[in-house]
Design a protein around this motif. Structure first.
Motif, PDB file in Angstrom:
ATOM      1  N   ALA A 349     -40.626  -7.329   2.702  1.00  0.00           N
ATOM      2  CA  ALA A 349     -39.503  -7.189   3.648  1.00  0.00           C
ATOM      3  C   ALA A 349     -39.880  -7.711   5.030  1.00  0.00           C
ATOM      4  N   LEU A 350     -41.106  -7.413   5.458  1.00  0.00           N
ATOM      5  CA  LEU A 350     -41.493  -7.799   6.818  1.00  0.00           C
ATOM      6  C   LEU A 350     -41.676  -9.307   6.953  1.00  0.00           C
ATOM      7  N   LYS A 351     -41.680 -10.010   5.825  1.00  0.00           N
ATOM      8  CA  LYS A 351     -41.766 -11.466   5.902  1.00  0.00           C
ATOM      9  C   LYS A 351     -40.390 -12.109   5.740  1.00  0.00           C
ATOM     10  N   ASP A 352     -39.406 -11.303   5.348  1.00  0.00           N
ATOM     11  CA  ASP A 352     -38.081 -11.842   5.035  1.00  0.00           C
ATOM     12  C   ASP A 352     -37.242 -12.012   6.299  1.00  0.00           C
ATOM     13  N   GLU A 353     -36.684 -13.181   6.479  1.00  0.00           N
ATOM     14  CA  GLU A 353     -35.922 -13.542   7.683  1.00  0.00           C
ATOM     15  C   GLU A 353     -34.841 -12.505   8.011  1.00  0.00           C
ATOM     16  N   TYR A 354     -34.163 -12.008   6.976  1.00  0.00           N
ATOM     17  CA  TYR A 354     -33.080 -11.028   7.197  1.00  0.00           C
ATOM     18  C   TYR A 354     -33.618  -9.832   7.945  1.00  0.00           C
ATOM     19  N   PHE A 355     -34.782  -9.302   7.542  1.00  0.00           N
ATOM     20  CA  PHE A 355     -35.342  -8.099   8.158  1.00  0.00           C
ATOM     21  C   PHE A 355     -35.971  -8.436   9.502  1.00  0.00           C
ATOM     22  N   VAL A 356     -36.616  -9.629   9.557  1.00  0.00           N
ATOM     23  CA  VAL A 356     -37.266 -10.035  10.806  1.00  0.00           C
ATOM     24  C   VAL A 356     -36.205 -10.207  11.887  1.00  0.00           C
ATOM     25  N   GLU A 357     -35.130 -10.903  11.552  1.00  0.00           N
ATOM     26  CA  GLU A 357     -34.044 -11.206  12.513  1.00  0.00           C
ATOM     27  C   GLU A 357     -33.430  -9.916  13.041  1.00  0.00           C
ATOM     28  N   ARG A 358     -33.257  -8.923  12.151  1.00  0.00           N
ATOM     29  CA  ARG A 358     -32.625  -7.661  12.558  1.00  0.00           C
ATOM     30  C   ARG A 358     -33.656  -6.620  13.009  1.00  0.00           C
ATOM     31  N   LYS A 359     -34.903  -7.028  13.086  1.00  0.00           N
ATOM     32  CA  LYS A 359     -35.970  -6.114  13.543  1.00  0.00           C
ATOM     33  C   LYS A 359     -35.968  -4.814  12.747  1.00  0.00           C
ATOM     34  N   LEU A 360     -35.937  -4.974  11.421  1.00  0.00           N
ATOM     35  CA  LEU A 360     -35.934  -3.798  10.544  1.00  0.00           C
ATOM     36  C   LEU A 360     -37.351  -3.521  10.063  1.00  0.00           C
ATOM     37  N   TYR A 361     -37.893  -2.396  10.476  1.00  0.00           N
ATOM     38  CA  TYR A 361     -39.263  -2.025  10.115  1.00  0.00           C
ATOM     39  C   TYR A 361     -39.226  -0.692   9.372  1.00  0.00           C
ATOM     40  N   PRO A 362     -40.327  -0.345   8.700  1.00  0.00           N
ATOM     41  CA  PRO A 362     -40.386   0.988   8.077  1.00  0.00           C
ATOM     42  C   PRO A 362     -40.259   2.078   9.135  1.00  0.00           C
ATOM     43  N   ASN A 363     -39.509   3.119   8.821  1.00  0.00           N
ATOM     44  CA  ASN A 363     -39.401   4.247   9.753  1.00  0.00           C
ATOM     45  C   ASN A 363     -40.146   5.448   9.177  1.00  0.00           C
ATOM     46  N   VAL A 364     -40.059   6.554   9.856  1.00  0.00           N
ATOM     47  CA  VAL A 364     -40.870   7.738   9.505  1.00  0.00           C
ATOM     48  C   VAL A 364     -40.649   8.146   8.055  1.00  0.00           C
ATOM     49  N   ASP A 365     -39.461   7.863   7.516  1.00  0.00           N
ATOM     50  CA  ASP A 365     -39.144   8.350   6.160  1.00  0.00           C
ATOM     51  C   ASP A 365     -39.736   7.488   5.058  1.00  0.00           C
ATOM     52  N   PHE A 366     -40.225   6.282   5.441  1.00  0.00           N
ATOM     53  CA  PHE A 366     -40.615   5.360   4.367  1.00  0.00           C
ATOM     54  C   PHE A 366     -41.846   5.858   3.602  1.00  0.00           C
ATOM     55  N   TYR A 367     -42.802   6.413   4.330  1.00  0.00           N
ATOM     56  CA  TYR A 367     -44.040   6.843   3.662  1.00  0.00           C
ATOM     57  C   TYR A 367     -44.171   8.364   3.522  1.00  0.00           C
ATOM     58  N   SER A 368     -43.312   9.106   4.247  1.00  0.00           N
ATOM     59  CA  SER A 368     -43.583  10.572   4.263  1.00  0.00           C
ATOM     60  C   SER A 368     -43.456  11.170   2.864  1.00  0.00           C
ATOM     61  N   GLY A 369     -42.587  10.578   2.038  1.00  0.00           N
ATOM     62  CA  GLY A 369     -42.424  11.124   0.687  1.00  0.00           C
ATOM     63  C   GLY A 369     -43.671  10.937  -0.164  1.00  0.00           C
ATOM     64  N   ILE A 370     -44.421   9.868   0.100  1.00  0.00           N
ATOM     65  CA  ILE A 370     -45.635   9.597  -0.703  1.00  0.00           C
ATOM     66  C   ILE A 370     -46.647  10.730  -0.495  1.00  0.00           C
ATOM     67  N   ILE A 371     -46.813  11.110   0.763  1.00  0.00           N
ATOM     68  CA  ILE A 371     -47.764  12.206   1.071  1.00  0.00           C
ATOM     69  C   ILE A 371     -47.265  13.506   0.453  1.00  0.00           C
ATOM     70  N   GLN A 372     -45.970  13.762   0.618  1.00  0.00           N
ATOM     71  CA  GLN A 372     -45.424  15.031   0.119  1.00  0.00           C
ATOM     72  C   GLN A 372     -45.571  15.119  -1.401  1.00  0.00           C
ATOM     73  N   ARG A 373     -45.353  13.992  -2.079  1.00  0.00           N
ATOM     74  CA  ARG A 373     -45.560  14.004  -3.542  1.00  0.00           C
ATOM     75  C   ARG A 373     -47.006  14.323  -3.862  1.00  0.00           C
ATOM     76  N   ALA A 374     -47.904  13.709  -3.066  1.00  0.00           N
ATOM     77  CA  ALA A 374     -49.347  13.873  -3.343  1.00  0.00           C
ATOM     78  C   ALA A 374     -49.761  15.337  -3.214  1.00  0.00           C
ATOM     79  N   ILE A 375     -49.086  16.076  -2.321  1.00  0.00           N
ATOM     80  CA  ILE A 375     -49.489  17.490  -2.150  1.00  0.00           C
ATOM     81  C   ILE A 375     -48.567  18.414  -2.936  1.00  0.00           C
ATOM     82  N   GLY A 376     -47.750  17.832  -3.799  1.00  0.00           N
ATOM     83  CA  GLY A 376     -46.988  18.658  -4.741  1.00  0.00           C
ATOM     84  C   GLY A 376     -45.620  19.107  -4.289  1.00  0.00           C
TER      85      GLY A 376
END
Ligand code: SDX
Length: 430
Positions: A349-376
């Motif tokens: 996504a970070l290499k894709d013109e659509y996301f780059v042009e609109r300055k769309l980056y991962p936000n707090v929610d993108f990774y928080s679920g990974i940690i929460q899954r890891a701790i059950g």
């Protein structure tokens, strides 16, 4: 013309007014349009508040262009590294870091407010077992005002402080019980011997029949998640709490309104939606198909966990959480294929013109679920975890507003484009 003013001219009438420019500590200045209607007979118009400041605040600052987040002036990176959630609660509420004694006293107060009125236990019995835990949170938090009458005088600072202590302390108990109720498992009471995150983990996963062994990696990761979600300027749920508070509703009703707003997938519900999206992607080979869907203007699908109204750069919280994902998965010797998909999706996504042009980056929610899954933590509890962390931000922002001189009820106007005035037609003539 005075330097610190903006001139607004109505070209239809040629009338011009000068309105004051107000400058803060950091961030863009604002110009005060409070007199525009009286002077020009027009309202300002900004659906979604893309260019509108709703209040003055001293609590949190975000620089969306630079990816900066400050809690009472302290950078989130330093707090994440050196502080912990209850110390950040103290900071957000009192406006400064506590001394060692003040922190110890504060932690003792919070610990001794973690129990809830026994009548609230019965409240759960009315819910469908399959109810989403956020539905239970909205109901039970709102019901707190039916049990804690002694701290509802919003004009009394001490009452506000007691309500804040109660909300910070009781949220984990209420949240854990929502989870236990959905599984038909016995409610676990809090233990005064445990820290904030430890207590929550034990109430979530412990049993009265045996000692619960706290996993320090899980406790530390959870405390970090709470800390990173604590406050975030005038986001949708905080603005809801402020608007509810401006009617002088009691603090529990206001926080319950914030809980309901946070639930939306465009807001705090995104962390749950991210995991559902990653599960749907299932294999890195499918990523490009989902990215194409996200870019398709005719497809309502959006890349969950991406984009932000304010951050047009990396959400600093996402950076911290992504690093913590490596540490937690490594420490727990876990390998989560969804994390690999998330990393690959971010890279594409970070290499894709659509996301780059609109300055769309991962936000707090993108990774928080990974940690929460890891701790059950189960997926449908992710937004509940966000609620526990954000409660201090909501109640601190509410307190700041209620404590202001000349509190006014929030009451926006509109642009009416409905029917012009018309007379009623009797039914026998329609
Ligand atoms: C939180 O406000 C806060 O501070 C919130 C929060 C907090 O701590 O309180 O940070 C927590 O809510 C984080 C955001 C979680 N939500 C999501 O991850 C859901 C996915 N993101 C989008 O729904 C969206 O990015 C928002 C809602 C977060 C922001 O929407 P905006 O600011 O109204 O931006 P927009 O909808 O006007 O989008 C601008 C453009 C549009 O394209 P064009 O019309 O210009 O062609 O970017 C596109 C949008 O279609 N876009 C996306 C996208 N997000 C925006 N395209 C694909 N995927 C996305 N995720």
């Amino acid at each position: 013309m005075a330097k610190d003013t903006v001139t607004i001219t109505d070209n239809a009438t040629g009338k011009s007014i000068e309105v004051p420019v107000l400058r803060g500590t950091h961030g863009p200045p604002v110009f005060d349009v409070g007199t525009v209607y009286k002077e020009l007979g027009m309202f300002t118009f900004d659906p979604g508040f893309t260019s509108t400041g709703s209040c003055e605040s001293t609590i949190t600052f975000i620089d969306g262009e630079e990816g900066i987040l400050l809690y009472r002036g302290y950078p989130i990176e330093q707090l994440a590294e050196q502080s912990h959630f209850l110390e950040v609660c103290y900071l957000l509420w009192y406006g400064r870091l506590p001394s060692a004694q003040e922190l110890s006293d504060f932690e003792t107060i919070i610990t001794h407010h973690t129990m809830v009125h026994e009548g609230l236990r019965d409240f759960y019995a009315g819910f469908h077992r399959g109810a989403h835990p956020m539905a239970i949170m909205v109901g039970v938090v709102g019901a707190l005002s039916a049990f804690y009458h002694d701290s509802l005088d919003i004009h009394d600072h001490r009452s506000r402080e007691i309500s804040a202590h109660r909300l910070i302390a009781k949220m984990p108990t209420i949240a854990a019980w929502a989870y236990r109720y959905s599984r038909g498992e016995p409610f676990m009471y809090p233990s005064n011997k445990l820290g904030y995150a430890e207590n929550f983990l034990r109430m979530m996963f412990g049993f009265p029949t045996e000692e619960y062994e706290i996993n320090p990696v899980a406790a530390k990761a959870l405390d970090l998640i709470f800390l990173l979600h604590a406050d975030h300027e005038q986001n949708a749920s905080t603005s809801t709490v402020r608007l509810a508070g401006s009617s002088q509703a009691n603090p529990f009703a206001c926080i319950s309104a914030g809980v309901g707003t946070l639930w939306g997938p465009a807001h705090g519900g995104a962390n749950e939606a991210v995991i559902e999206m990653l599960e749907e992607i299932e294999d890195a080979r499918n990523i490009s198909k989902f990215v194409a869907k996200a870019k398709d203007p005719n497809d309502p699908f959006r890349l969950m966990g991406f984009g932000h109204r304010v951050y047009k750069h990396y959400d600093p919280r996402a950076k911290i959480i992504r690093k913590s994902c490596y540490d937690v998965l490594d420490a727990l010797k876990l390998d989560d294929p969804l994390f690999d998909i998330a990393l690959k999706l971010e890279e594409i996504a970070l290499k894709d013109e659509y996301f780059v042009e609109r300055k769309l980056y991962p936000n707090v929610d993108f990774y928080s679920g990974i940690i929460q899954r890891a701790i059950g933590i189960p997926t449908n509890m992710f937004t509940v975890i966000f609620t526990i962390g954000r409660t201090i931000g909501w109640i601190s922002q509410w307190n700041e507003m209620i404590g202001e001189k000349g509190l006014k009820i929030g009451r926006p106007r509109q642009l009416y484009t409905g029917e012009a005035t018309r007379d009623y037609v009797r039914i026998d003539r329609r």
